[in-house]
Scaffold this active site. Structure first.
Site, PDB file in Angstrom:
ATOM      1  N   ASP A 231       0.741  -1.209  -0.062  1.00 51.47           N
ATOM      2  CA  ASP A 231       0.234  -0.006   0.076  1.00 51.47           C
ATOM      3  C   ASP A 231       0.826   1.206  -0.029  1.00 51.47           C
ATOM      4  O   ASP A 231       1.835   1.518   0.637  1.00 51.47           O
ATOM      5  CB  ASP A 231      -0.634   0.100   1.283  1.00 51.47           C
ATOM      6  N   GLU A 260       1.284  -0.131  -4.986  1.00 49.06           N
ATOM      7  CA  GLU A 260       0.338   0.971  -5.092  1.00 49.06           C
ATOM      8  C   GLU A 260       1.134   2.363  -5.218  1.00 49.06           C
ATOM      9  O   GLU A 260       1.374   2.730  -4.285  1.00 49.06           O
ATOM     10  CB  GLU A 260      -0.696   1.157  -4.313  1.00 49.06           C
TER      11      GLU A 260
END
Ligand code: CA
Length: 488
Positions: A231, A260
């Protein structure tokens, strides 16, 4: 070799009924059957919002739904035991499991501390807008509910670089802790985008480096995952992430990792890949925004440039393609949801082209009841076409602003494989494309059944394919369409 096909197995508004892990286990066999062989599961540890937490407000990464913390033992998704059962069910059905790892920040601290800080401007974190002064920061994480099980590590202000809330003044701000600097190797948006939310980890602190590695090894031993979805990597020291992944691979070498990095500037993604030694893949965010533009330009988008300057075009080996995700869905932070009419086109493109590993969004496959959004029609069929027929050399016909396509020649390992895809944001039409001389004299039909014509392939391996307005057709052999008709 079978094509890799990933599914993001959650959306933001899953019911808060703690049944998701049970559903995952119950659906594992079906997922394998429809052609999914990799699943990205939501962050599985206890978040600050307890049973309502989607998982990105990380509180205790050792609490996988096991300890009475934040008002609940189970997470939004269920108990640790149910999580283990779900992972094993997926793996038993030939599906690799990616676990979501959030290393940037922590939330829901057990205690506050007085910390000296300097406040930075929100739009330019390098610019100080205060002198040094004390705030009361939520930075003590003692995890009393877990009482030292698995790890005795406790967090305090020294492990963080900053926060955004002064409990004493009841005031928001970007507060950098005394003696800390924002990490220079992060995204340059807002001057420096090290700080995102919560208590931001100081990834230069030796104890933070050691603890996050210790946790990662513990997590691998508990959950036999096959990789990670990382993340918010643009907010974390690039070197720290690279070294953390290396430490995880020292434990299990074949881990698949996708990060990400939320930016529609491809040069930022390739820079990240450069400085991390291409040790992970990244989601192709620029391609998502190309889809959005194409879908919202009333036919004025130049489809010939659909892939231009995307990560998939520039570094296909490190691209994970997607149409939407839990952040881009309606109501969420990065909302940029692709309109329904374009979704089958976008999925045909990411699922049937050779480049990139496609990731199907749960909310597209199952729908999003919270917002009355229906499943994307024919998505199951497109996934099956990928699994069975999207093989062999690819030929691109992105040579027109409204009507473009591509073909796959197929290969010998996959009977009846090979296909032709034609798509348009305009009125529809036809296009000559090359599928391979081995198709000479064979008939091809639209496996999506939008067009009922039959295309006969010439001796030179070319055929004239058709598509209706604002749609996509996927031309396969007749036996392939029959198989698809019976199996999807
Ligand atoms: Ca950070």
């Amino acid at each position: 070799m079978t094509n890799k096909t990933m599914m993001q197995f959650f959306e933001w508004y899953l019911p808060e009924n703690q049944l998701h892990w049970k559903r995952t286990a119950a659906q594992a066999e079906e997922l394998g059957r429809i052609g999914i062989n990799m699943v990205w599961l939501p962050p599985a540890y206890k978040g600050a919002a307890g049973a309502a937490s989607v998982g990105y407000d990380v509180y205790d990464m050792y609490d996988l739904g096991e300890f009475d913390q934040k008002g609940t033992a189970a997470t939004k998704y269920g108990t640790k035991g149910e999580y283990l059962t779900a992972v094993e069910a997926l793996k038993r059905n030939g599906i690799s499991v990616l676990c979501d790892v959030v290393l940037n920040h922590r939330m829901g601290a057990d205690g506050a501390e007085q910390v000296m800080v300097i406040e930075g401007a929100r739009e330019n974190r390098n610019q100080n807008i205060s002198g040094q002064h004390p705030i009361t920061a939520w930075t003590r994480f003692d995890f009393p509910g877990r009482a030292g099980t698995y790890s005795g590590f406790r967090w305090n202000a020294s492990h963080f670089s900053g926060t955004d809330w002064d409990e004493a003044a009841k005031r928001n701000g970007i507060f950098r802790f005394e003696g800390k600097t924002w990490n220079r190797e992060t995204d340059s948006e807002n001057g420096n985008y090290d700080y995102l939310m919560g208590a931001d980890l100081d990834t230069d602190h030796p104890e933070v480096i050691q603890e996050t590695r210790d946790w990662g090894i513990w997590y691998q031993n508990e959950i036999h995952m096959d990789g990670f979805r990382m993340d918010a990597v643009k907010h974390i020291s690039f070197d720290f992430c690279r070294d953390w992944i290396a430490a995880m691979r020292a434990h299990k070498k074949d881990l698949f990792v996708v990060g990400e990095y939320w930016s529609n500037k491809t040069e930022k993604l390739t820079h990240y890949l450069d400085v991390t030694g291409r040790c992970l893949s990244l989601f192709d965010v620029p391609l998502h925004f190309q889809f959005l533009k194409a879908a919202t330009s009333d036919g004025h988008f130049d489809l010939a440039r659909l892939f231009e300057n995307t990560l998939t075009a520039i570094d296909p080996e490190h691209s994970v393609t997607f149409v939407d995700n839990h952040d881009t869905q309606p109501g969420q932070a990065l909302c940029s949801f692709i309109p329904a009419w374009f979704k089958p086109i976008a999925y045909a493109v990411i699922l049937l082209r050779d480049a990139g590993v496609p990731c199907v969004f749960y909310g597209d496959y199952f729908g999003i009841p919270h917002d009355g959004i229906a499943p994307v029609p024919q998505l199951a069929r497109l996934i099956k076409i990928r699994e069975c027929y999207a093989y062999g050399p690819e030929h691109l016909f992105f040579d027109d602003n409204a009507l473009v396509g591509f073909t796959r020649e197929g290969d010998e390992d996959h009977p009846d494989s090979g296909l032709a895809v034609l798509l348009t944001d305009g009125v529809g039409g036809h296009k000559r494309m090359y599928v391979g001389e081995h198709f000479a004299g064979r008939r091809m039909v639209d496996a999506l059944e939008h067009v009922s014509d039959v295309v006969e392939i010439g001796a030179d391996g070319w055929g004239t394919f058709m598509v209706r307005g604002g749609s996509v057709s996927v031309w396969t052999t007749e036996p392939a369409r029959e198989f698809l008709y019976l199996n999807t």
